[in-house]
Write a protein that holds these residues in place. Structure first.
Motif, PDB file in Angstrom:
ATOM      1  N   VAL A 206       0.846  -1.176   0.000  1.00 28.39           N
ATOM      2  CA  VAL A 206       0.000   0.000   0.000  1.00 28.39           C
ATOM      3  C   VAL A 206       0.892   1.240   0.000  1.00 28.39           C
ATOM      4  CG1 VAL A 206      -1.724   1.253   1.341  1.00 28.39           C
ATOM      5  CG2 VAL A 206      -1.809  -1.243   1.230  1.00 28.39           C
ATOM      6  N   PRO A 207       0.529   2.266  -0.753  1.00 24.99           N
ATOM      7  CA  PRO A 207       1.349   3.490  -0.787  1.00 24.99           C
ATOM      8  C   PRO A 207       1.641   4.014   0.616  1.00 24.99           C
ATOM      9  CG  PRO A 207      -0.385   3.636  -2.412  1.00 24.99           C
ATOM     10  CD  PRO A 207      -0.612   2.355  -1.661  1.00 24.99           C
ATOM     11  N   ARG A 208       2.854   4.484   0.805  1.00 21.56           N
ATOM     12  CA  ARG A 208       3.283   4.922   2.136  1.00 21.56           C
ATOM     13  C   ARG A 208       2.415   6.035   2.690  1.00 21.56           C
ATOM     14  NH1 ARG A 208       7.696   2.892   3.579  1.00 21.56           N
ATOM     15  NH2 ARG A 208       8.096   4.451   5.164  1.00 21.56           N
ATOM     16  N   GLU A 209       2.017   6.954   1.841  1.00 20.69           N
ATOM     17  CA  GLU A 209       1.249   8.068   2.398  1.00 20.69           C
ATOM     18  C   GLU A 209      -0.128   7.616   2.870  1.00 20.69           C
ATOM     19  OE1 GLU A 209       1.111  10.094  -1.737  1.00 20.69           O
ATOM     20  OE2 GLU A 209      -0.402  11.132  -0.538  1.00 20.69           O
TER      21      GLU A 209
ATOM     22  N   TYR B 102      -7.485   8.653  -5.383  1.00 21.36           N
ATOM     23  CA  TYR B 102      -6.338   9.072  -4.580  1.00 21.36           C
ATOM     24  C   TYR B 102      -5.377   7.907  -4.372  1.00 21.36           C
ATOM     25  CZ  TYR B 102      -3.813  10.844  -0.439  1.00 21.36           C
ATOM     26  OH  TYR B 102      -2.857  11.231   0.453  1.00 21.36           O
ATOM     27  N   SER B 103      -5.910   6.759  -4.015  1.00 21.89           N
ATOM     28  CA  SER B 103      -5.059   5.596  -3.782  1.00 21.89           C
ATOM     29  C   SER B 103      -4.264   5.228  -5.026  1.00 21.89           C
ATOM     30  CB  SER B 103      -5.918   4.395  -3.363  1.00 21.89           C
ATOM     31  OG  SER B 103      -6.648   4.678  -2.199  1.00 21.89           O
ATOM     32  N   VAL B 104      -4.937   5.203  -6.163  1.00 16.48           N
ATOM     33  CA  VAL B 104      -4.265   4.810  -7.401  1.00 16.48           C
ATOM     34  C   VAL B 104      -3.170   5.814  -7.746  1.00 16.48           C
ATOM     35  CG1 VAL B 104      -4.557   4.461  -9.877  1.00 16.48           C
ATOM     36  CG2 VAL B 104      -6.255   3.558  -8.292  1.00 16.48           C
ATOM     37  N   LEU B 105      -3.501   7.091  -7.675  1.00 17.56           N
ATOM     38  CA  LEU B 105      -2.522   8.111  -8.034  1.00 17.56           C
ATOM     39  C   LEU B 105      -1.329   8.088  -7.085  1.00 17.56           C
ATOM     40  CD1 LEU B 105      -4.492   8.976 -10.123  1.00 17.56           C
ATOM     41  CD2 LEU B 105      -4.452  11.305  -9.257  1.00 17.56           C
TER      42      LEU B 105
ATOM     43  N   LEU C 273      -9.791   2.954 -13.609  1.00 13.14           N
ATOM     44  CA  LEU C 273      -8.797   3.490 -14.541  1.00 13.14           C
ATOM     45  C   LEU C 273      -9.465   4.143 -15.753  1.00 13.14           C
ATOM     46  CD1 LEU C 273      -5.994   0.785 -14.487  1.00 13.14           C
ATOM     47  CD2 LEU C 273      -5.986   3.046 -13.434  1.00 13.14           C
ATOM     48  N   ASP C 274     -10.573   3.578 -16.201  1.00 10.14           N
ATOM     49  CA  ASP C 274     -11.311   4.205 -17.299  1.00 10.14           C
ATOM     50  C   ASP C 274     -11.631   5.661 -16.945  1.00 10.14           C
ATOM     51  OD1 ASP C 274     -11.249   1.887 -18.738  1.00 10.14           O
ATOM     52  OD2 ASP C 274     -13.312   1.292 -18.320  1.00 10.14           O
ATOM     53  N   GLU C 275     -12.123   5.838 -15.735  1.00  9.41           N
ATOM     54  CA  GLU C 275     -12.509   7.193 -15.318  1.00  9.41           C
ATOM     55  C   GLU C 275     -11.281   8.088 -15.187  1.00  9.41           C
ATOM     56  OE1 GLU C 275     -15.269   7.148 -12.013  1.00  9.41           O
ATOM     57  OE2 GLU C 275     -14.776   9.246 -11.557  1.00  9.41           O
ATOM     58  N   LEU C 276     -10.230   7.562 -14.577  1.00 11.36           N
ATOM     59  CA  LEU C 276      -9.018   8.358 -14.408  1.00 11.36           C
ATOM     60  C   LEU C 276      -8.417   8.735 -15.759  1.00 11.36           C
ATOM     61  CD1 LEU C 276      -7.290   6.504 -11.426  1.00 11.36           C
ATOM     62  CD2 LEU C 276      -8.492   8.690 -11.395  1.00 11.36           C
ATOM     63  N   GLU C 277      -8.554   7.850 -16.721  1.00  5.38           N
ATOM     64  CA  GLU C 277      -8.003   8.117 -18.040  1.00  5.38           C
ATOM     65  C   GLU C 277      -8.846   9.186 -18.758  1.00  5.38           C
ATOM     66  OE1 GLU C 277      -7.700   4.652 -20.537  1.00  5.38           O
ATOM     67  OE2 GLU C 277      -5.685   5.214 -21.185  1.00  5.38           O
TER      68      GLU C 277
ATOM     69  N   ARG D 198       2.379  -7.889 -24.655  1.00  5.98           N
ATOM     70  CA  ARG D 198       1.250  -7.110 -25.151  1.00  5.98           C
ATOM     71  C   ARG D 198      -0.070  -7.419 -24.439  1.00  5.98           C
ATOM     72  NH1 ARG D 198       0.815  -4.230 -29.096  1.00  5.98           N
ATOM     73  NH2 ARG D 198      -1.096  -5.179 -29.890  1.00  5.98           N
ATOM     74  N   ARG D 199      -0.041  -8.331 -23.476  1.00  5.60           N
ATOM     75  CA  ARG D 199      -1.260  -8.526 -22.680  1.00  5.60           C
ATOM     76  C   ARG D 199      -1.387  -7.425 -21.632  1.00  5.60           C
ATOM     77  NH1 ARG D 199      -0.056 -14.412 -20.541  1.00  5.60           N
ATOM     78  NH2 ARG D 199       1.865 -13.262 -20.142  1.00  5.60           N
ATOM     79  N   ARG D 200      -0.241  -6.873 -21.255  1.00  8.04           N
ATOM     80  CA  ARG D 200      -0.225  -5.947 -20.127  1.00  8.04           C
ATOM     81  C   ARG D 200      -0.440  -4.498 -20.521  1.00  8.04           C
ATOM     82  NH1 ARG D 200       4.989  -8.251 -16.736  1.00  8.04           N
ATOM     83  NH2 ARG D 200       4.004 -10.210 -16.112  1.00  8.04           N
ATOM     84  N   HIS D 201      -1.004  -3.756 -19.598  1.00  7.01           N
ATOM     85  CA  HIS D 201      -1.090  -2.298 -19.745  1.00  7.01           C
ATOM     86  C   HIS D 201      -0.185  -1.664 -18.706  1.00  7.01           C
ATOM     87  CE1 HIS D 201      -5.267  -2.083 -21.872  1.00  7.01           C
ATOM     88  NE2 HIS D 201      -4.295  -2.348 -22.700  1.00  7.01           N
ATOM     89  N   LEU D 202       0.670  -0.757 -19.171  1.00  5.18           N
ATOM     90  CA  LEU D 202       1.473   0.019 -18.231  1.00  5.18           C
ATOM     91  C   LEU D 202       0.731   1.312 -17.950  1.00  5.18           C
ATOM     92  CD1 LEU D 202       5.021  -0.527 -19.761  1.00  5.18           C
ATOM     93  CD2 LEU D 202       3.956  -1.693 -17.826  1.00  5.18           C
ATOM     94  N   VAL D 203       0.581   1.615 -16.693  1.00  6.39           N
ATOM     95  CA  VAL D 203      -0.198   2.790 -16.299  1.00  6.39           C
ATOM     96  C   VAL D 203       0.747   3.845 -15.748  1.00  6.39           C
ATOM     97  CG1 VAL D 203      -2.172   3.607 -14.978  1.00  6.39           C
ATOM     98  CG2 VAL D 203      -2.071   1.224 -15.705  1.00  6.39           C
ATOM     99  N   ASN D 204       0.593   5.062 -16.220  1.00 10.61           N
ATOM    100  CA  ASN D 204       1.463   6.159 -15.775  1.00 10.61           C
ATOM    101  C   ASN D 204       0.657   7.353 -15.329  1.00 10.61           C
ATOM    102  OD1 ASN D 204       3.473   4.797 -17.999  1.00 10.61           O
ATOM    103  ND2 ASN D 204       4.557   5.784 -16.312  1.00 10.61           N
ATOM    104  N   LEU D 205       1.235   8.095 -14.399  1.00  9.50           N
ATOM    105  CA  LEU D 205       0.685   9.385 -14.012  1.00  9.50           C
ATOM    106  C   LEU D 205       0.942  10.387 -15.126  1.00  9.50           C
ATOM    107  CD1 LEU D 205       1.525  10.493 -10.352  1.00  9.50           C
ATOM    108  CD2 LEU D 205      -0.700  10.289 -11.430  1.00  9.50           C
TER     109      LEU D 205
END
Lengths: 169, 169
Positions: free
Chosen positions: A17-20, B54-57, B86-90, B104-111
């Motif tokens: 879980v994220p530290r914050e 918040y948790s995801v970010l 993630l749909d919503e965040l995107e 190619r099965r995986r999605h890399l997620v970035n801020l």
DNA sequence: TATTGTTATACTCTATAACTATA
DNA sequence: TATAGTTATAGAGTATAACAATA
């Protein structure tokens, strides 16, 4: 696949879980509290009782002759939800419902002798589950936790303020 | 009816949770935690975001290039549930999903930069809600609460054990 | 065949609304 | 008209199962 991916962005310690969020008492309270609620409910239902059986029986022992509305209000559950709970408790002969002769709309709910005995069994069950979940905490730490939670709960809802602390007089 | 019932079994202080439940840290943890979880979720949704945004970010900021499975595992939410989050965040341009060229099965997620800014806004929101809910507790008491909860959570799920405390070595 | 992400489905707990019988 | 209890309905949140694409 046998060999773990080398692509893996070094995370040898498993997911975390994220530290914050770990630093946030509110996040932990919400997350842990929800999990605890589910687990406790499951424990009671596995034992063959409604998850609210203990709460209702404990309330009835303190002040008998409760009416369904006062029970629901004290426990902060909906009156319509309480109906099913009491149906089950009555089937198990733990409580009795009878009409209030002074107001035939009302039902007076009483503990039966069986219910009184079952209440003691619930206390043991609750203690067992508490030891299981709060095992890492000493008795003193559990008391600290309880006091902190009680103060927070009391500030949100007067029902959680113990009677002797009411009305700050 | 204008005059309150005289039949009322003297309870001048309003409804109250049974004392033995108020004495139980486990009961309070479950009850309060559940209420807190709902309130926090509502606060985030009122602000127009998923409750898990918040948790995801926060997770993405700590270790970038997360894959959806690792995100779901770290946050202890179901992979299928994460899809919608993630749909919503995107849509809100807070994160980006792109296929992992190595698998190619995986999605890399970035801020995204927008996501980074929003994360700071979430921190303020979280602080505001914490002050609101944990208002009765001092900073020191909040830290005590957090430590107690963290120990309990960590004993149930390794994800809640901070990395530096792992592997007791 | 196993895994990633996705979609579809079902289940639990709770909240809301409508109904009856009494007042 | 208002209240106590009841029933019926809908909603949120989560868990489970099936699916397509890729390994």
């Amino acid at each position: 696949m046998i060999t773990p991916e080398i692509t893996q962005t070094s995370r040898p310690e498993g997911p975390c879980v994220p530290r914050e969020l770990l630093a946030s008492p509110l996040f932990l309270l919400g997350r842990l509290g929800y999990a605890v609620k589910l687990q406790v409910m499951e424990e009671f239902e596995t034992a063959g009782f409604s998850a609210y059986a203990y709460s209702v029986l404990a309330l009835l022992e303190e002040g008998a002759r409760e009416t369904q509305a006062t029970i629901a209000d004290a426990l902060k559950i909906d009156r319509s939800q309480l109906v099913g709970i009491l149906d089950e408790l009555e089937e198990q002969s733990l409580v009795e419902r009878r009409r209030d002769p002074n107001d035939r709309r009302r039902h007076l709910v009483n503990l039966t002798p069986t219910g009184k005995r079952q209440l003691n069994a619930f206390r043991k069950l609750a203690k067992r589950v508490e030891d299981e979940i709060l095992g890492p905490l000493s008795e003193g730490e559990r008391a600290v936790l309880r006091d902190l939670l009680l103060r927070v709960a009391g500030s949100r809802d007067a029902r959680y303020v113990p009677p002797e602390l009411r009305a700050t007089a």
